[in-house]
Scaffold this motif. Structure first.
Motif, PDB file in Angstrom:
ATOM      1  N   LEU A   1      -7.300  11.556   1.744  1.00  0.00           N
ATOM      2  CA  LEU A   1      -6.664  10.760   0.698  1.00  0.00           C
ATOM      3  C   LEU A   1      -6.691  11.520  -0.620  1.00  0.00           C
ATOM      4  O   LEU A   1      -7.728  12.051  -1.022  1.00  0.00           O
ATOM      5  CB  LEU A   1      -7.388   9.429   0.538  1.00  0.00           C
ATOM      6  CG  LEU A   1      -6.996   8.599  -0.679  1.00  0.00           C
ATOM      7  CD1 LEU A   1      -5.599   8.021  -0.514  1.00  0.00           C
ATOM      8  CD2 LEU A   1      -8.015   7.492  -0.922  1.00  0.00           C
TER       9      LEU A   1
ATOM     10  N   CYS B   1       3.518  11.572   1.301  1.00  0.00           N
ATOM     11  CA  CYS B   1       3.510  10.195   0.817  1.00  0.00           C
ATOM     12  C   CYS B   1       3.504   9.241   2.006  1.00  0.00           C
ATOM     13  O   CYS B   1       4.206   9.458   3.000  1.00  0.00           O
ATOM     14  CB  CYS B   1       4.753   9.968  -0.045  1.00  0.00           C
ATOM     15  SG  CYS B   1       4.938   8.302  -0.683  1.00  0.00           S
TER      16      CYS B   1
ATOM     17  N   TYR C   1      -8.877   7.095  -5.622  1.00  0.00           N
ATOM     18  CA  TYR C   1      -8.693   8.543  -5.617  1.00  0.00           C
ATOM     19  C   TYR C   1      -9.695   9.200  -4.686  1.00  0.00           C
ATOM     20  O   TYR C   1     -10.806   8.683  -4.498  1.00  0.00           O
ATOM     21  CB  TYR C   1      -8.886   9.118  -7.026  1.00  0.00           C
ATOM     22  CG  TYR C   1      -7.832   8.714  -8.028  1.00  0.00           C
ATOM     23  CD1 TYR C   1      -8.026   7.623  -8.867  1.00  0.00           C
ATOM     24  CD2 TYR C   1      -6.650   9.429  -8.145  1.00  0.00           C
ATOM     25  CE1 TYR C   1      -7.059   7.252  -9.797  1.00  0.00           C
ATOM     26  CE2 TYR C   1      -5.682   9.072  -9.078  1.00  0.00           C
ATOM     27  CZ  TYR C   1      -5.892   7.983  -9.893  1.00  0.00           C
ATOM     28  OH  TYR C   1      -4.937   7.629 -10.812  1.00  0.00           O
TER      29      TYR C   1
ATOM     30  N   ASP D   1       0.844  -1.195   0.000  1.00  0.00           N
ATOM     31  CA  ASP D   1       0.000   0.000   0.000  1.00  0.00           C
ATOM     32  C   ASP D   1       0.875   1.239   0.000  1.00  0.00           C
ATOM     33  O   ASP D   1       1.761   1.371   0.850  1.00  0.00           O
ATOM     34  CB  ASP D   1      -0.908   0.027   1.230  1.00  0.00           C
ATOM     35  CG  ASP D   1      -1.843  -1.160   1.276  1.00  0.00           C
ATOM     36  OD1 ASP D   1      -1.483  -2.171   1.914  1.00  0.00           O
ATOM     37  OD2 ASP D   1      -2.909  -1.080   0.646  1.00  0.00           O
TER      38      ASP D   1
ATOM     39  N   ALA E   1      -4.093   6.535  -3.987  1.00  0.00           N
ATOM     40  CA  ALA E   1      -3.329   5.444  -3.420  1.00  0.00           C
ATOM     41  C   ALA E   1      -3.416   4.212  -4.310  1.00  0.00           C
ATOM     42  O   ALA E   1      -4.392   4.037  -5.047  1.00  0.00           O
ATOM     43  CB  ALA E   1      -3.840   5.109  -2.018  1.00  0.00           C
TER      44      ALA E   1
ATOM     45  N   GLY F   1       0.535   5.642  -1.030  1.00  0.00           N
ATOM     46  CA  GLY F   1      -0.370   6.676  -1.518  1.00  0.00           C
ATOM     47  C   GLY F   1       0.030   8.073  -1.107  1.00  0.00           C
ATOM     48  O   GLY F   1       0.979   8.272  -0.339  1.00  0.00           O
TER      49      GLY F   1
ATOM     50  N   THR G   1      -6.398   0.897  -7.334  1.00  0.00           N
ATOM     51  CA  THR G   1      -6.123   2.330  -7.269  1.00  0.00           C
ATOM     52  C   THR G   1      -7.358   3.077  -6.783  1.00  0.00           C
ATOM     53  O   THR G   1      -8.476   2.804  -7.237  1.00  0.00           O
ATOM     54  CB  THR G   1      -5.707   2.858  -8.653  1.00  0.00           C
ATOM     55  OG1 THR G   1      -4.540   2.137  -9.097  1.00  0.00           O
ATOM     56  CG2 THR G   1      -5.370   4.344  -8.576  1.00  0.00           C
TER      57      THR G   1
END
Length: 121
Positions: A47, A97, A59, A33, A50, A35, A57
């Motif tokens: 978020l 990140c 978003y 994982d 990721a 992201g 994936t």
């Protein structure tokens, strides 16, 4: 030792583009994982994008097709790239990140140093 190093944060104008990169290096076995997250002043962390080996994936709802995330492995380094287009002032935030890293002895959560993205009207 695992290191997470970010690059690419800067100031851009409304409608501009920006690329953030996150390099995870060290003696890791797997990164399932990874992201990008962001936090604007006075707001909570959210978020951005990721990639998960289990869930694929993902978003944030606010992305609406403007951003693309990708990852590539080069020997002992994994690089996560976030391409951001059509940036808006509300995208102004510190982007960080995050990686869940498995080594031969443990699994840990690692954060980058943070990258300031500022979008001017």
């Amino acid at each position: 030792q695992v290191q997470v190093v970010e690059d690419g944060g800067k100031s851009v104008q409304f409608g501009g583009s920006l690329t953030l990169s996150c390099a995870v290096s060290g003696m890791f076995v797997a990164i399932d994982d990874i992201g990008w997250y962001r936090q604007a002043p006075g707001k909570g962390r959210e978020l951005v994008a990721a990639i998960s080996t289990r869930y694929g994936t993902e978003y944030g709802d606010f992305v609406k097709g403007r951003f693309t995330v990708s990852r590539k492995r080069d020997k002992d380094t994994l690089v996560l790239v976030l391409q951001m287009n059509d940036l808006k002032p509300e995208d102004t935030a510190v982007y960080k990140c995050n990686a869940i890293v498995k080594t031969s002895t443990s699994t840990g959560t690692y954060w980058g140093q943070g990258s300031q993205v500022t979008v001017s009207p």
